[in-house]
Write a protein that holds these residues in place. Structure first.
Motif, PDB file in Angstrom:
ATOM      1  N   SER A  63       0.834  -1.206   0.000  1.00 35.83           N
ATOM      2  CA  SER A  63       0.000   0.000   0.000  1.00 35.83           C
ATOM      3  C   SER A  63       0.866   1.252   0.000  1.00 35.83           C
ATOM      4  N   ASP A 178      -6.097  -1.072  -4.795  1.00 33.20           N
ATOM      5  CA  ASP A 178      -5.556  -1.551  -3.524  1.00 33.20           C
ATOM      6  C   ASP A 178      -6.504  -2.572  -2.919  1.00 33.20           C
ATOM      7  N   GLU A 179      -6.193  -3.845  -3.106  1.00 28.02           N
ATOM      8  CA  GLU A 179      -7.023  -4.950  -2.618  1.00 28.02           C
ATOM      9  C   GLU A 179      -8.501  -4.718  -2.921  1.00 28.02           C
TER      10      GLU A 179
END
Ligand SMILES: Nc1ncnc2c1ncn2[C@@H]1O[C@H](COP(=O)(O)OP(=O)(O)OP(=O)(O)O)[C@@H](O)[C@H]1O
Ligand SMILES: [Mg+2]
Lengths: 378, 273
Positions: A63, A178-179
């Motif tokens: 991240s 992001d995920e």
């Protein structure tokens, strides 16, 4: 796989202004929060239109790296280049980098349509342009009927489609994810993975996907960067990462594998002759160099092992303790005399049931390519 | 086992039910008594009222006989309105600045900003009076506004800060990644999301200002007469029943305002934050 949507040509051309996405270059990116090093000298080139997955355990800096590209964080060292341009000194709102978060971060007080129009309005597009584009984007993510809803009235998958549409509406040069699937259940996750892959292809987007789900990375990434403790441990296509892990960490992180200890006996043609501690002699090709007498670790995936009835010098004695027919595969749990458990996977023929438990022998399949590591690496 | 549980369950609900009834009685009882008293036919404040009459309300709304009350009300509303408007700006700005920083100095500032809520009102009133006289000012309505501003701003500060702490910072990051500047993001995202908090705080602040005695006591003079002070004066001298009528009007006005605001913003939920 899904067909590209039959969107009408004019709109499609407007959305696909760039036929091929722009390349992204990360050059020696280093970042620390206070004294902890979160990203450590990462260099990565993402080609235009390519999707690279950052894969790694929690806290390895995925991240952080993404936030640096987006401009939310300023790296301690290194440079970010989009296309031909260094963007290090640009604030996030001038980088043209779209981002989709795990929790989508939709604006809760606005309708779906207003969410999608947000970036267009911010840059001053006319009302009619906004309406036109919002409609196209809603159609692109198959949410035509939901424009008037508030985000709170949508399911997780629908919210994610809106988040995607909102990010894509302004035609970002780079898309960061992001995920994005972490909050979805398994079936929906698969749908959305296909959906994102489809949109990424359709718009030829340069994209980075952060995930700690290796299957997800294998499924939709063009290349995978396996990260560990702020560094890229290995960068390669999903097949390379799976078949030729360069380190034990990558080997263990991707898929499952069995580990054996052994010793180098010598070299025969292009292969090292290894005697495993369990007695078997294996011939293994590698690009690494070892000398006779070196202690080594050998890893082999379950599908590279086979159970055989007759002992020979490439096989070692085991006791079969469990066999499970999993669809088209038979999974065997076998135990060595020393008590180590080994997993063996074999294709199951139609009608074949699990064989009786008991003593047998384990060897490599014909085309197996086990991996050699120096013992010190473990 | 089950038996014992049932008994303790029962005594629990009896005790809690009793406490709840008692609190409601204590909270609502006086309000009802004042409302009933205001419709008395008697010439003095008595309970229970001997008969029904709306004479006192007629008296209260009569501009000739109650002119001094009307001007005090006008003063109070004016001071409360201006002080609340200023407090909205000051407290919102302060809350925005403090929500963004997590330094120790911000925590200290936060505490000092909240201190008027904790400090005894009389000490603050005296302090404000001395402060203004040292500066050489003579009491005026502007000083009243300034004094009220300080004591009511914490209400807005608190509710705004509460709505900011629930604010998802990823919203602003999304906004930036979509190309929006800070001002645009503030106008389209931050402000709409914290507005209910600001409005709830402003409501509390306005009521607190209308109701304030200590600061007004020190900072008002004959010309800047404030409603609560005037009511107190009437109580001391005559036990005028119009006081009950004024209370009745205020209670109804606040109730109506609360219901309207609750519809608009979910006020009651936010006031408790
Ligand atoms: N704001 C912060 N302040 C201090 N340290 C931080 C901060 N954010 C992250 N870190 C640290 O930096 C390291 C990398 O964090 P990062 O969030 O990039 O990990 P990640 O790979 O995204 O993990 P996950 O898969 O759990 O999301 C971690 O050790 C984390 O504790
Ligand atoms: Mg993360």
């Amino acid at each position: 796989m899904n067909q590209p949507l039959p969107v009408d040509q004019g709109a499609n051309a407007a959305i696909q202004r760039r036929s091929v996405g722009e390349p992204l270059t990360l050059d020696g990116i280093t970042h620390s929060y206070g004294d902890g090093l979160a990203v450590d000298d990462v260099t990565l080139q993402v080609a235009g239109g390519e999707l690279v997955a950052l894969l790694g355990p929690s806290g390895c800096g995925k991240s952080t790296l993404l936030r640096i590209v987006a401009g939310f964080l300023n790296q301690s060292q290194g440079h970010v280049k989009i296309g031909e341009r260094f963007v290090d000194s640009l604030p996030p709102n001038r980088r043209e980098v779209g981002i989709v978060f795990q929790n989508y971060a939709l604006f809760p007080h606005m309708t779906v349509a207003d969410n999608i129009a947000y970036g267009l309005d911010a840059r001053g597009d006319s009302r009619s342009d906004q309406r036109f584009r919002v409609e196209k984007m809603l159609k692109t993510v198959r949410m035509e009927d939901f424009g008037d809803r508030k985000p709170g009235q949508l399911s997780g998958g629908q919210q994610q489609r809106v988040a995607l549409a909102r990010a894509l509406a302004v035609q970002p040069r780079i898309l960061l994810l992001d995920e994005p699937f972490a909050a979805l259940d398994k079936n929906l996750r698969l749908d959305m993975q296909i959906e994102i892959k489809r949109l990424q292809r359709q718009f030829a987007l340069t994209a980075i996907l952060v995930t700690h789900d290796q299957e997800e990375a294998m499924a939709i990434a063009d290349r995978i960067a396996v990260m560990r403790k702020g560094r890229i441990e290995q960068l390669g296509t999903p097949v390379e990462i799976y078949d030729q892990p360069e380190t034990l960490f990558v080997n263990d992180f991707i898929g499952s594998s069995n580990r054996f200890e052994g010793e180098v006996l010598g070299r025969e043609a292009d292969r090292y002759v290894i005697r495993l501690d369990n007695g078997a002699i294996w011939h293994i090709a590698t690009s690494k160099t070892f000398s006779t007498g070196d202690a080594v670790l050998v890893t082999a995936r379950p599908e590279q092992l086979v159970l055989v009835d007759q002992p020979y010098d490439g096989a070692f004695a085991v006791e079969r303790t469990l066999s499970l027919p999993l669809g088209g595969t038979l999974i065997h749990d076998v135990e060595t005399p020393k008590g180590a458990t080994i997993k063996v996977a074999a294709p199951r023929r139609v009608g074949e049931a699990a064989p009786p438990l008991g003593p047998t022998h384990c060897a490599l399949t014909e085309n197996a390519a086990p991996i050699l590591f120096p013992k010190s690496a473990g | 086992m089950t038996h014992r549980n049932t008994i303790s369950d029962q005594s629990y609900s009896v005790v809690m039910g009793g406490l709840a009834t008692l609190s409601v009685a204590i909270l609502v009882g006086p309000v009802i008594i004042v409302l009933l008293t205001s419709f008395t036919s008697s010439r003095v404040l008595t309970f229970p009222p001997p008969g029904f009459s709306i004479e006192w309300y007629r008296d209260l709304f009569d501009p000739v006989r109650s002119g001094h009350i009307h001007s005090a009300l006008a003063n109070s509303v004016w001071v409360a309105a201006i002080a609340t408007a200023l407090a909205v700006v000051v407290a919102t700005a302060a809350a925005l600045a403090m929500a963004r920083s997590n330094r120790a100095s911000a925590r200290a500032l936060e505490a000092s900003f909240m201190s008027p809520l904790i400090l005894p009102g009389l000490s603050y009133g005296l302090a404000a009076l001395m402060f203004f006289s040292i500066l050489g000012f003579r009491p005026s309505i502007n000083h009243l506004i300034a004094g009220h501003l300080v004591v009511i701003a914490p209400f807005i500060f608190r509710t705004t800060l509460a709505s900011l702490t629930q604010f998802n910072p990823a919203l602003l990051e999304s906004s930036a990644s979509l190309g929006a500047g800070r001002l645009y993001a503030f106008r389209r995202i931050t402000l709409p999301i914290i507005t209910p908090g600001i409005v709830a705080g402003a409501f509390l602040a306005f009521v607190a200002s209308m109701d304030n005695v200590p600061v007004s006591l020190f900072l008002s003079n004959a010309r800047t007469n404030m409603l609560p002070i005037r009511m107190w004066g009437m109580m001391e001298t005559t036990l005028d029943v119009r006081i009950a009528a004024i209370s009745g009007v205020i209670i109804v006005a606040v109730l109506v305002a609360m219901v309207v605001m609750d519809r608009l913003t979910g006020l009651t939920r936010r006031m408790s934050m």
